[in-house]
Enzyme design. Structure first.
Site, PDB file in Angstrom:
ATOM      1  N   GLU A 191       0.839  -1.203   0.000  1.00 26.85           N
ATOM      2  CA  GLU A 191       0.000   0.000   0.000  1.00 26.85           C
ATOM      3  C   GLU A 191       0.867   1.244   0.000  1.00 26.85           C
ATOM      4  OE1 GLU A 191      -3.074   0.707   2.845  1.00 26.85           O
ATOM      5  OE2 GLU A 191      -3.860  -1.337   2.743  1.00 26.85           O
ATOM      6  N   ASP A 205      -0.385   5.227   0.812  1.00 23.58           N
ATOM      7  CA  ASP A 205      -1.632   5.882   1.210  1.00 23.58           C
ATOM      8  C   ASP A 205      -1.496   7.379   1.444  1.00 23.58           C
ATOM      9  OD1 ASP A 205      -2.875   3.373   1.279  1.00 23.58           O
ATOM     10  OD2 ASP A 205      -2.290   3.047   3.356  1.00 23.58           O
ATOM     11  N   GLU A 260      -4.187   9.712   3.356  1.00 24.19           N
ATOM     12  CA  GLU A 260      -5.411   9.555   4.141  1.00 24.19           C
ATOM     13  C   GLU A 260      -5.800  10.887   4.780  1.00 24.19           C
ATOM     14  OE1 GLU A 260      -4.860   4.929   5.566  1.00 24.19           O
ATOM     15  OE2 GLU A 260      -3.820   6.492   6.692  1.00 24.19           O
TER      16      GLU A 260
END
Length: 234
Positions: free
Chosen positions: A13, A15, A17
């Site tokens: 992953e 990310d 956010e």
């Protein structure tokens, strides 16, 4: 970005956010990476934003190569991760897809669950504009890649320029509120990819000397001493 649909137990992953905000306070974002399902080794960083991302469009970018990952906000680099040999499979290296999701992170995103999502304001909507993606398409069955013509990558940065590095230092010095690299409660020795900056360390330590300074909370036990008088009779 994630490949959890293809690699359920050892996914990668990268990310961006958005953690929301408390009314009247700055919005917060978090960046994070995983490689080979290494979710137990957190590599999170959190920052305040100098704007409200729900008011207007802003540019959020990720440069991902086989040797580095760079996160940008409005073309300002805010984080750089350089691959090291000791990271091994913890560096994201398998093909990934790009996702945009809205999910409830109330248990941890806002002061450890102190402020939870209020569903009376639903539905929640995310709008994306001027989406641009450069890279190599991968056949999901054969796992073989086909890269675009190299000429189409002409405007893509290959690293951080000296001017951008100054801007990144200014951003991190003013807006970074957490970095795993300085978290002494989790890591007695910073992971190999961390580049420790004394000014960043001192700033975070001033926020939270327990997390970033290596101190421990101690419970002090007060003992009451009493004198025992023994009377004896003959």
């Amino acid at each position: 970005m994630s490949n959890g649909d293809m690699f359920e137990k050892n996914h990668d992953e990268i990310d961006f956010e958005f953690l929301g905000n408390i009314r009247g306070k700055d919005w917060r974002i978090q960046t994070n990476i995983y490689g080979n399902g290494s979710t137990s080794i957190g590599r999170e960083e959190r920052y305040s934003l100098w704007f409200d991302p729900s008011d207007d469009f802003h540019q959020y970018s990720i440069l991902w190569t086989d040797s580095q990952i760079i996160f940008y906000v409005d073309n300002v680099p805010i984080r750089e991760i350089k691959r090291t040999a000791s990271m091994g499979g913890d560096f994201p290296s398998k093909p990934m897809s790009l996702y945009a999701t809205i999910w409830d992170g109330s248990d941890w995103a806002t002061n450890g669950g102190k402020y939870r999502v209020n569903y009376k304001y639903a539905p929640y909507v995310a709008e994306i504009s001027n989406f641009v993606l450069h890279g190599c398409a991968v056949d999901p069955i054969e796992q073989s890649s086909k890269c675009e013509n190299s000429e189409s990558f002409g405007g893509i940065p290959t690293g951080i320029t000296p001017t951008q590095r100054i801007k990144m230092g200014g951003f991190r010095g003013k807006y970074m509120t957490y970095s795993y690299c300085y978290d002494r409660a989790r890591y007695k020795v910073a992971p190999s990819e961390c580049v420790l900056v004394p000014k960043e360390a001192e700033r975070l330590k001033s926020f939270d000397p327990v997390t970033f300074g290596g101190r421990r909370h101690r419970n002090r036990h007060h003992r009451s001493h009493s004198s025992h008088v023994v009377a004896s009779s003959i």
